[in-house]
Motif scaffolding. Structure first.
Motif, short mmCIF file in Angstrom:
data_model
loop_
_atom_site.label_atom_id
_atom_site.label_comp_id
_atom_site.label_asym_id
_atom_site.label_seq_id
_atom_site.Cartn_x
_atom_site.Cartn_y
_atom_site.Cartn_z
N LEU A 159 -12.04 3.86 -37.30
CA LEU A 159 -12.01 4.20 -38.72
C LEU A 159 -10.67 3.85 -39.34
CD1 LEU A 159 -13.87 7.65 -38.74
CD2 LEU A 159 -14.72 5.42 -39.48
N MET A 160 -9.57 4.01 -38.57
CA MET A 160 -8.27 3.62 -39.13
C MET A 160 -8.22 2.14 -39.45
SD MET A 160 -5.34 5.84 -37.11
CE MET A 160 -5.84 5.28 -35.47
N LEU A 161 -8.74 1.31 -38.54
CA LEU A 161 -8.77 -0.12 -38.81
C LEU A 161 -9.66 -0.45 -40.01
CD1 LEU A 161 -8.19 -3.09 -38.07
CD2 LEU A 161 -10.16 -2.98 -36.52
N ALA A 162 -10.83 0.18 -40.08
CA ALA A 162 -11.77 -0.12 -41.17
C ALA A 162 -11.18 0.28 -42.52
CB ALA A 162 -13.09 0.61 -40.92
N LEU A 217 -7.22 -14.28 -45.40
CA LEU A 217 -5.99 -13.48 -45.30
C LEU A 217 -6.30 -12.08 -44.81
CD1 LEU A 217 -2.95 -13.15 -45.80
CD2 LEU A 217 -3.48 -12.59 -48.19
N ALA A 218 -7.38 -11.49 -45.32
CA ALA A 218 -7.75 -10.14 -44.87
C ALA A 218 -8.12 -10.14 -43.38
CB ALA A 218 -8.92 -9.63 -45.71
N LEU A 219 -8.79 -11.16 -42.92
CA LEU A 219 -9.14 -11.23 -41.49
C LEU A 219 -7.88 -11.38 -40.63
CD1 LEU A 219 -12.30 -13.51 -41.62
CD2 LEU A 219 -12.21 -11.10 -41.00
N PHE A 220 -6.93 -12.16 -41.13
CA PHE A 220 -5.67 -12.32 -40.39
C PHE A 220 -4.94 -10.98 -40.28
CE2 PHE A 220 -1.06 -13.21 -40.53
CZ PHE A 220 -0.92 -13.89 -39.33
N PHE A 247 -17.24 -7.89 -40.38
CA PHE A 247 -16.54 -7.97 -41.66
C PHE A 247 -16.50 -9.42 -42.16
CE2 PHE A 247 -12.66 -8.58 -44.14
CZ PHE A 247 -12.78 -7.57 -45.08
N ALA A 248 -16.20 -10.36 -41.28
CA ALA A 248 -16.13 -11.77 -41.68
C ALA A 248 -17.49 -12.26 -42.18
CB ALA A 248 -15.64 -12.62 -40.51
N LEU A 249 -18.55 -11.91 -41.44
CA LEU A 249 -19.88 -12.40 -41.82
C LEU A 249 -20.37 -11.76 -43.11
CD1 LEU A 249 -22.35 -14.12 -41.07
CD2 LEU A 249 -23.19 -12.16 -39.76
N ILE A 250 -20.27 -10.44 -43.19
CA ILE A 250 -20.82 -9.73 -44.35
C ILE A 250 -20.01 -10.03 -45.61
CG2 ILE A 250 -21.47 -7.48 -45.27
CD1 ILE A 250 -23.06 -8.52 -42.83
N GLU A 251 -18.69 -10.04 -45.50
CA GLU A 251 -17.89 -10.29 -46.69
C GLU A 251 -18.01 -11.74 -47.15
OE1 GLU A 251 -16.57 -8.03 -48.48
OE2 GLU A 251 -17.22 -6.51 -47.04
N ILE A 292 -27.24 -3.44 -43.52
CA ILE A 292 -27.91 -4.18 -42.43
C ILE A 292 -26.87 -4.84 -41.53
CG2 ILE A 292 -29.42 -6.12 -41.90
CD1 ILE A 292 -30.98 -5.52 -44.40
N GLY A 293 -25.85 -5.47 -42.12
CA GLY A 293 -24.88 -6.18 -41.31
C GLY A 293 -24.05 -5.27 -40.43
N TYR A 294 -23.40 -4.27 -41.02
CA TYR A 294 -22.58 -3.37 -40.22
C TYR A 294 -23.43 -2.52 -39.29
CZ TYR A 294 -18.66 -4.70 -43.17
OH TYR A 294 -17.69 -5.42 -43.82
N GLY A 295 -24.68 -2.24 -39.71
CA GLY A 295 -25.55 -1.46 -38.82
C GLY A 295 -25.94 -2.23 -37.58
#
Length: 759
Positions: A159-162, A217-220, A247-251, A292-295
């Motif tokens: 959760l901290m990372l998210a 940039l956010a992924l990095f 995160f990469a796929l859904i965003e 759907i993606g994160y699930g």
């Protein structure tokens, strides 16, 4: 076929030996050459095959056998099918067995219904096998002890990372908000200027590229945070890695949605959505893809790994069931409104896109429903892979459709434009510009059809329903592309040749309005006939070559045409005679279009001349088609000069000198008229008194005129002769016998009396 069966048996036994070696040695993968090497152990004992190392010669022989199998399409597909069935069999069953295909001569002929039944049985078996594998995986899955402390510790780090990653991504997107707004205003301002239609699409693509850079940039930053927030635990790092991939796929998918709907910046919206509809669909599709993606990519793998597979499968079904139901409700709830908007969009679009958009308006809800239903079933068997495949195929489909629409739209706009040649070319070749624009329009329409065909193939390839690369490099697509290129080159050369030759002919046929002398009637007739014959020859040769290129054997066509021509020649002797006579008349310059001719009892103007007949229009309006072979003699009034002989009868009691003097004075007045004198060639010829009867004598004058002007001169002369004869008191001959009827209605001979001669 028997040789293929032998090779198949050797390959089957070799594959089984390799599978056994892999199980013993716990190897991660077996290469195709290694599998083929083991095929040489089929004739040796099983215990020896398991321990003997194949020699170089045996390996080469096995590679050759495998290459022979893979080279044949049918044997390769059969091998792939049997390998899939062997891999899909439950672990509790016997050792997988491969069987060679039955020889073609041993197979029974199947009807179409039997073939359809076999295909249906095959796919239904694969579908049922998927459920069986899912059942065995759930039943046979190992149970893990649930560690509460470990679970919540990993959850806290997760959760901290998210939270940190979402906060950072939201912040950098808010920082570039003024830039998006400025780009939107600039693009709309430029698009309103004439000739600046490309600025807005480039601005939208630029905004999308900036959005992708922010995501990268956010992924990095997220990877850096993950390296510092995993507490040195591989389990936590694995879970955070799942989150970063999701995160990469859904965003990325949400980035595509923002480019399409653009709810916050209407100026960058490529389609004419209103703000309410754009926010409505962007919000719901974003939530749908996010849940759907994160699930499937995060929640289900973590539950399966930390709890058990059964719970993970249950969570997967619950998430996908709820999301699929919600998606179907959204689809049918908005079916009518979207249908109306699509129909309104088709009315504003180019005519080429109208049909496609209208057709999509009536079936879009069924396509969308099938999309989510397929995603539901795929996610049951492969939760992570199915979502990646569906999202990847969806994005590729949107890109393919977008590029296809852009290319088709540009081609449609170019079709409506025309090329303007220089005044010099238009003056020398009057029809060249029209022909060039016609051919270019045809080529652009053909390119537009090929674009639609390419889009369909790319869409099928994106959804893995069609292997486009194999079709283009090995399958029938390679031959099709080769044939299309050949057909295009043939049509191009034919079009260029016909355009040049026809333009040269039409250049000679052009009138003097372009500053050149009018060609003669004979030249116009011959060039017209040559142009028509040239069109027939070029069309026939082109059609024959095209049929040959697409695989049609034209030898029977040529032989049949020869036999047909021989049969027709016997029954069309008159036609051949017509053609030959017409050719000689044309070369002798007997008549041309516009000539006044007399053919037999018909006198009229030549309106049309073909290779078989001539069309003559009488002054009464009647149009006659006369075959050349029926013309034995004819008179042409337009060959060099025209002339006429005018005879005028005068009463016998008149003075002949006075009559000739009156005629000469009338001709002199005629020659003095400017509108008539230009038509007369030379001087009139007076013959004097040329006839004498008991009641009258005749005076004559003959005049030579320009072709077809003799009637004009004759009518003017008749008017002047009457005028001068009346002025001189010269009278025409009168009747000298009068018949008086009797009282009873008969004729009495005594009543016939001579009238006094005129004084």
């Amino acid at each position: 076929m028997l040789g293929i069966n032998v090779v198949w048996c050797r390959l089957r036994q070799g594959v089984l030996c390799v599978l056994l070696l892999c199980l013993i040695s716990a190897a991660q993968a077996v290469s195709l050459p290694a599998a083929a090497v083991a095929s040489q152990q089929a004739q040796k004992p099983a215990n020896e095959a398991a321990t003997h190392e194949p020699t170089i010669e045996e390996k080469k022989a096995a590679w050759l056998a495998l290459a022979t199998i893979l080279e044949n399409d049918e044997s390769r597909q059969a091998l792939i099918k049997q390998l899939r069935e062997a891999a899909a069999s439950p672990s509790t069953t016997d050792e997988p067995a491969l069987t060679p295909p039955v020889a073609a001569e041993e197979q029974e002929d199947k009807t179409v219904l039997q073939s359809i039944t076999d295909v249906t049985r095959e796919y239904s078996g694969q579908f049922a096998g998927s459920f069986i594998r899912l059942y065995h995986n759930i039943i046979s899955a190992p149970q893990k002890a649930f560690n509460k402390a470990t679970f919540f510790n990993a959850l806290n780090h997760f959760l901290m990372l998210a939270v940190a990653l979402f906060a950072f991504y939201w912040a950098i997107r808010m920082l570039v908000t003024p830039l998006y707004r400025h780009m939107g205003h600039w693009g709309r301002k430029k698009s309103n200027q004439p000739g600046s239609w490309l600025h807005l699409p480039l601005t939208i693509i630029g905004a999308f590229a900036i959005d992708l850079l922010l995501l990268a940039l956010a992924l990095f930053v997220g990877q850096i945070l993950s390296n510092n927030l995993n507490a040195g635990s591989r389990t936590i790092a694995y879970q955070q890695g799942l989150f970063l991939n999701a995160f990469a796929l859904i965003e990325f998918f949400k980035t595509v949605l923002r480019m399409i709907f653009c709810p916050r910046f209407p100026e960058l919206r490529p389609f004419s959505f209103n703000d309410v509809r754009a926010r409505y669909w962007h919000t719901r599709l974003s939530w749908l893809s996010g849940v759907i993606g994160y699930g499937l990519l995060v929640v289900v793998p973590i539950v399966s790994n930390r709890v058990n597979v059964q719970t993970g499968a249950l969570v997967n079904v619950i998430i996908m069931g709820l999301m699929t139901g919600w998606a179907l409700w959204l689809i049918f709830h908005n079916r009518r409104s979207i249908q109306r908007e699509l129909i309104a969009l088709s009315e504003r679009s180019l005519s080429f896109f109208t049909l496609f958009i209208r057709a999509f308006a009536f079936v879009w809800h069924w396509i969308a429903s099938a999309y989510f239903i397929v995603l539901f079933f795929f996610s049951i068997f492969n939760p992570g892979g199915s979502l990646k495949f569906m999202m990847s195929a969806t994005v590729r489909s949107l890109v393919i459709i977008g590029l296809g629409a852009v290319v088709s739209g540009m081609l449609t706009r170019w079709i409506s434009k025309t090329i303007t040649l220089s005044p010099e070319l238009r003056r020398n070749y009057p029809e060249l510009q029209k022909r060039v624009n016609g051919w270019i329009s045809f080529m652009l329409k053909a390119a537009r059809i090929l674009t639609v065909f390419a889009v369909l193939l790319l869409l099928l390839n994106a959804w893995q329903l069609f292997d486009l690369w194999y079709w283009l490099t090995v399958g029938a697509g390679e031959q099709l592309v080769d044939v299309l290129i050949r057909v295009f080159m043939i049509l191009l050369f034919s079009a260029v040749g016909w355009t040049l030759l026809a333009s040269l002919i039409e250049s000679r046929l052009s009138s003097d309005i372009h500053g050149r002398p009018m060609p003669s009637a004979r030249t116009r007739t011959l060039l017209t006939l040559f142009r028509n014959a040239l069109a027939v020859v070029i069309s026939t040769i082109t059609i024959m070559i095209l049929l040959s290129e697409i695989g049609v054997n034209i030898a029977p066509l040529l032989a049949g045409a020869g036999a047909l021509g021989l049969a027709v020649s016997f029954g069309s002797q008159t036609l051949v005679k017509d053609i030959i006579t017409g050719i000689f008349i044309q070369f002798e310059n007997g008549m041309n279009t516009g000539d006044l001719v007399t053919i037999g009892p018909l006198t009229g103007t030549v309106e049309r001349m073909s290779i078989r007949s001539v069309g003559v229009r009488q002054d009464t309006g009647a149009y006659h088609i006369i075959p050349w072979s029926s013309i034995t003699t004819f008179a042409n009034f337009v060959r060099g000069i025209g002339s006429f002989v005018a005879n005028y009868d005068v009463d016998r009691s008149e003075d002949s000198d006075r009559a000739n003097a009156a005629l000469r004075s009338a001709v002199a007045e005629l020659m003095a008229r400017e509108d008539i004198h230009a038509f007369i060639i030379g001087e009139p010829n007076f013959a004097g008194l040329v006839g004498l009867t008991e009641r009258a004598f005749t005076v004559r004058v003959s005049i030579t005129t320009q072709p077809l002007k003799q009637w004009t001169v004759r009518f003017a002369l008749d008017e002047l002769v009457k005028k001068h004869f009346d002025a001189a008191g010269i009278k025409a001959p009168r009747q000298t016998v009068q018949v008086v009827p009797s009282g009873d209605g008969g004729t009495d001979a005594a009543a016939i009396k001579s009238l006094p001669a005129p004084e």
